[in-house]
Design a protein around this motif. Sequence first.
Motif, PDB file in Angstrom:
ATOM      1  N   VAL A 126       3.743  19.653  14.291  1.00  0.00           N
ATOM      2  CA  VAL A 126       4.178  19.475  12.907  1.00  0.00           C
ATOM      3  C   VAL A 126       4.677  18.034  12.794  1.00  0.00           C
ATOM      4  CG1 VAL A 126       5.786  20.193  11.114  1.00  0.00           C
ATOM      5  CG2 VAL A 126       4.815  21.894  12.662  1.00  0.00           C
ATOM      6  N   ASN A 127       4.008  17.245  11.974  1.00  0.00           N
ATOM      7  CA  ASN A 127       4.355  15.830  11.839  1.00  0.00           C
ATOM      8  C   ASN A 127       5.089  15.611  10.518  1.00  0.00           C
ATOM      9  OD1 ASN A 127       4.131  13.085  12.946  1.00  0.00           O
ATOM     10  ND2 ASN A 127       3.019  12.679  11.064  1.00  0.00           N
ATOM     11  N   LEU A 128       6.285  15.041  10.618  1.00  0.00           N
ATOM     12  CA  LEU A 128       7.114  14.762   9.444  1.00  0.00           C
ATOM     13  C   LEU A 128       7.116  13.269   9.171  1.00  0.00           C
ATOM     14  CD1 LEU A 128       9.318  15.427   7.298  1.00  0.00           C
ATOM     15  CD2 LEU A 128      11.001  15.186   9.140  1.00  0.00           C
ATOM     16  N   ALA A 129       6.643  12.872   7.980  1.00  0.00           N
ATOM     17  CA  ALA A 129       6.690  11.475   7.550  1.00  0.00           C
ATOM     18  C   ALA A 129       7.718  11.362   6.428  1.00  0.00           C
ATOM     19  CB  ALA A 129       5.318  11.013   7.060  1.00  0.00           C
ATOM     20  N   MET A 130       8.547  10.329   6.475  1.00  0.00           N
ATOM     21  CA  MET A 130       9.619  10.160   5.500  1.00  0.00           C
ATOM     22  C   MET A 130       9.371   8.944   4.621  1.00  0.00           C
ATOM     23  SD  MET A 130      13.039  10.945   7.734  1.00  0.00           S
ATOM     24  CE  MET A 130      13.396  12.585   8.377  1.00  0.00           C
ATOM     25  N   VAL A 131       9.545   9.115   3.320  1.00  0.00           N
ATOM     26  CA  VAL A 131       9.473   8.022   2.347  1.00  0.00           C
ATOM     27  C   VAL A 131      10.813   7.978   1.631  1.00  0.00           C
ATOM     28  CG1 VAL A 131       8.370   7.169   0.251  1.00  0.00           C
ATOM     29  CG2 VAL A 131       6.988   8.242   2.040  1.00  0.00           C
ATOM     30  N   ARG A 132      11.467   6.829   1.662  1.00  0.00           N
ATOM     31  CA  ARG A 132      12.746   6.679   0.983  1.00  0.00           C
ATOM     32  C   ARG A 132      12.706   5.410   0.137  1.00  0.00           C
ATOM     33  NH1 ARG A 132      12.609  10.998   2.520  1.00  0.00           N
ATOM     34  NH2 ARG A 132      14.148  12.235   3.692  1.00  0.00           N
ATOM     35  N   GLY A 133      13.059   5.552  -1.137  1.00  0.00           N
ATOM     36  CA  GLY A 133      13.023   4.418  -2.036  1.00  0.00           C
ATOM     37  C   GLY A 133      11.628   3.832  -2.163  1.00  0.00           C
ATOM     38  N   GLY A 134      10.600   4.678  -2.047  1.00  0.00           N
ATOM     39  CA  GLY A 134       9.224   4.203  -2.129  1.00  0.00           C
ATOM     40  C   GLY A 134       8.703   3.570  -0.856  1.00  0.00           C
ATOM     41  N   ARG A 135       9.535   3.453   0.190  1.00  0.00           N
ATOM     42  CA  ARG A 135       9.135   2.824   1.447  1.00  0.00           C
ATOM     43  C   ARG A 135       8.826   3.901   2.483  1.00  0.00           C
ATOM     44  NH1 ARG A 135      13.001   0.394   4.105  1.00  0.00           N
ATOM     45  NH2 ARG A 135      11.547  -0.887   5.268  1.00  0.00           N
ATOM     46  N   HIS A 136       7.660   3.779   3.102  1.00  0.00           N
ATOM     47  CA  HIS A 136       7.265   4.694   4.177  1.00  0.00           C
ATOM     48  C   HIS A 136       8.012   4.279   5.437  1.00  0.00           C
ATOM     49  CE1 HIS A 136       4.924   7.033   6.954  1.00  0.00           C
ATOM     50  NE2 HIS A 136       4.127   7.489   5.986  1.00  0.00           N
ATOM     51  N   LEU A 137       8.914   5.167   5.926  1.00  0.00           N
ATOM     52  CA  LEU A 137       9.796   4.800   7.038  1.00  0.00           C
ATOM     53  C   LEU A 137       9.235   5.152   8.408  1.00  0.00           C
ATOM     54  CD1 LEU A 137      13.253   5.857   5.563  1.00  0.00           C
ATOM     55  CD2 LEU A 137      12.106   3.646   5.436  1.00  0.00           C
ATOM     56  N   GLY A 138       8.188   5.977   8.451  1.00  0.00           N
ATOM     57  CA  GLY A 138       7.612   6.338   9.746  1.00  0.00           C
ATOM     58  C   GLY A 138       7.485   7.840   9.908  1.00  0.00           C
ATOM     59  N   ASP A 139       7.011   8.256  11.090  1.00  0.00           N
ATOM     60  CA  ASP A 139       6.724   9.663  11.371  1.00  0.00           C
ATOM     61  C   ASP A 139       7.536  10.169  12.550  1.00  0.00           C
ATOM     62  OD1 ASP A 139       3.677  10.271  10.018  1.00  0.00           O
ATOM     63  OD2 ASP A 139       4.219   8.196  10.359  1.00  0.00           O
TER      64      ASP A 139
ATOM     65  N   MET B  23       0.821  -1.204   0.000  1.00  0.00           N
ATOM     66  CA  MET B  23       0.000   0.000   0.000  1.00  0.00           C
ATOM     67  C   MET B  23       0.862   1.263   0.000  1.00  0.00           C
ATOM     68  SD  MET B  23      -3.066  -1.002  -0.169  1.00  0.00           S
ATOM     69  CE  MET B  23      -3.944   0.502   0.235  1.00  0.00           C
ATOM     70  N   GLU B  24       2.167   1.101   0.178  1.00  0.00           N
ATOM     71  CA  GLU B  24       3.036   2.254   0.309  1.00  0.00           C
ATOM     72  C   GLU B  24       3.863   2.537  -0.930  1.00  0.00           C
ATOM     73  OE1 GLU B  24       5.448   1.145   3.568  1.00  0.00           O
ATOM     74  OE2 GLU B  24       3.854   1.263   5.045  1.00  0.00           O
ATOM     75  N   GLN B  25       4.010   1.576  -1.802  1.00  0.00           N
ATOM     76  CA  GLN B  25       4.959   1.699  -2.894  1.00  0.00           C
ATOM     77  C   GLN B  25       4.514   2.696  -3.957  1.00  0.00           C
ATOM     78  OE1 GLN B  25       7.876   0.295  -3.465  1.00  0.00           O
ATOM     79  NE2 GLN B  25       8.068  -1.087  -1.740  1.00  0.00           N
ATOM     80  N   VAL B  26       5.387   3.617  -4.307  1.00  0.00           N
ATOM     81  CA  VAL B  26       5.207   4.464  -5.482  1.00  0.00           C
ATOM     82  C   VAL B  26       6.565   4.546  -6.155  1.00  0.00           C
ATOM     83  CG1 VAL B  26       4.608   6.732  -6.362  1.00  0.00           C
ATOM     84  CG2 VAL B  26       3.382   5.833  -4.419  1.00  0.00           C
ATOM     85  N   GLY B  27       6.892   3.557  -6.973  1.00  0.00           N
ATOM     86  CA  GLY B  27       8.180   3.545  -7.645  1.00  0.00           C
ATOM     87  C   GLY B  27       9.319   3.545  -6.654  1.00  0.00           C
ATOM     88  N   SER B  28      10.298   4.395  -6.900  1.00  0.00           N
ATOM     89  CA  SER B  28      11.487   4.431  -6.040  1.00  0.00           C
ATOM     90  C   SER B  28      11.730   5.840  -5.501  1.00  0.00           C
ATOM     91  CB  SER B  28      12.713   3.967  -6.833  1.00  0.00           C
ATOM     92  OG  SER B  28      12.901   4.787  -7.975  1.00  0.00           O
ATOM     93  N   GLU B  29      10.676   6.638  -5.346  1.00  0.00           N
ATOM     94  CA  GLU B  29      10.860   8.037  -5.003  1.00  0.00           C
ATOM     95  C   GLU B  29      11.203   8.254  -3.536  1.00  0.00           C
ATOM     96  OE1 GLU B  29       6.374   9.663  -3.991  1.00  0.00           O
ATOM     97  OE2 GLU B  29       7.063   9.703  -6.060  1.00  0.00           O
TER      98      GLU B  29
END
Length: 607
Positions: free
Chosen positions: A266-279, A244-250
Amino acid sequence: MPEDFNLKSFLADLPPLPGVYRHIDAQGEVLYVGKARDLKRRVSSYFQKTHSSPRIAHMVARVVRVEVTVTRSEAEALLLENNLIKRLKPRYNILFRDDKSYPYLMFSGHEVPRIAYYRGSTSGKGRYFGPYPNAWAVRETIQILQRVFRLRTCEDSVYANRSRPCLLYQIGRCSAPCVDLISKEDYQADVLRATRFLDGHADEVLRDIEQRMQQASRALEFEQAAMLRDQMGALAKVLQQQSMEQVGSEDADIVAVASAGGRVCVNLAMVRGGRHLGDKPFFPTHTNEDSPGDVLAAFVAQHYLDSALPPILVFSHRLPDPGLMRLLAEQKGVKPRVLVRPQGVRKTWLEQAAKNAEMALARVLTESSARAARTLALATELDLDTDEAALDALHIECFDISHTAGEATQASCVVYKHHAMQPSLYRRYNIAGITPGDDYAAMRQVLTRRFSRVADGQAEMPGIVLIDGGKGQVEVARRVFVELGLDTGVIVGVAKGEGRKVGLETLVFADDRPPVALGVESAALMLVAQIRDEAHRFAITGMRAQRAKARNVSRLEEIEGVGARRRQRLLARFGGFSGVVDASIDDLRSVEGISDELAERIYQALR
């Protein structure tokens, strides 16, 4: 305005150039730091008859002087502005608490790379993935890489001295390159697949493993085929969990702002390589009357000047000044794509980040309300000012002494302020020159050292000084304060009750007030106990670390045949005393100057 500061003349002389300005009050405190493309226009706007908000009007009424610094560009002004905000912490700027650097996952530069949790500069050898929002996200990723690609996590010194596989090999989490159970070439190929996975090319890696499995099966290498089948299954399970998290490799950051009850998250969520790493939630201060867009702009400026700027940014609100991103792009050399109304999975990410911001804010408000109630209860019991501003500013320091039979005596000082413990203000004091085990002398020494600075006007006087102890310790504190000419009414001792049971403590005072037993259900006692226990914990950890350091060195020194040079070689080879303790006899004898007999002697002495 002071007589020597002519505002009209000052404004007339300001240049129409980029720079940074500072509003300063009568006490010399910097109230606000700002940047401007045109200093003359921006600073002059503060001294018009009408103001944009009551908050600005209140600030301007206190300004007696303005200082400016001209810069070569607006981007340089942005950098200087945020450096000054972080250093000076002006009360009218939106402030985000400085945090530790973000963690990374590191592949070392070794010919057989290890994977490791890492904080710090990423300019060294090796390859770094991240940043990650928290340590948990890094360690979860390391576990995935161990499970799927069986990569090593051991220190290089341990790797170089292994004679047999470790437990991680036995449970299928490492391929044991240390003892050549996998060739360096094959291990490096697994490292390459792992980095491709982290880069967002998981499907490609999965197809590669499947092809290798089929080739091994056709070649009748069934054991290898089974291992690859398990590897493929583990990777497929990871991909299914993240489908449900994948969007290519962005790479993308999602930033959502929520406000309630006078607080902002202020909530910061990080996506690396298409993987949602957390908030990661942030709770800025000094946000009264500021719009969500203003708070977002402050976060973006303060956060991304020190952190990597990803190619995609998803925001919950529009930035008031679109030029901010242009300045950041100029500073960082990256021009990100900014989305405020995302579609598809990015919209889902933003909705989840906003929900997490609301949940984090609700949790903080609940905790803050409970803490404020305890502060009020204690202030009421001690007849202190119970005004809301006074309660928020109530400064409590608690002192405790810790040692083991007089060894490694340390005193701790912990600080409670703004309805919360303030770890950045904690202090430890090494106690020397006293009779071992003399807690009264230790308390006298730490209080003299701490409050001599107060008497000299170099430090702030707390509203309450908690002493972990009864009448004896309080009397020591009273004498120190009398000698220094300080108010003894702030001293409060916490005397343990019968059987040292929590809830039976009595508050003891240094003046004429009688002792007070608050009772088990008292909110004030809950706060006192929390602060006292934190002081005890802080003192204990410091004492143990000091004692262990002293004992560890002495344990090696006590072994016959281990002089300074051999001790140095052992500590260097195994990365410290714990590594020496964990080393086998074979590991020890591999160190230069350590014979078979001495290796066995060291091994037995450390057990």
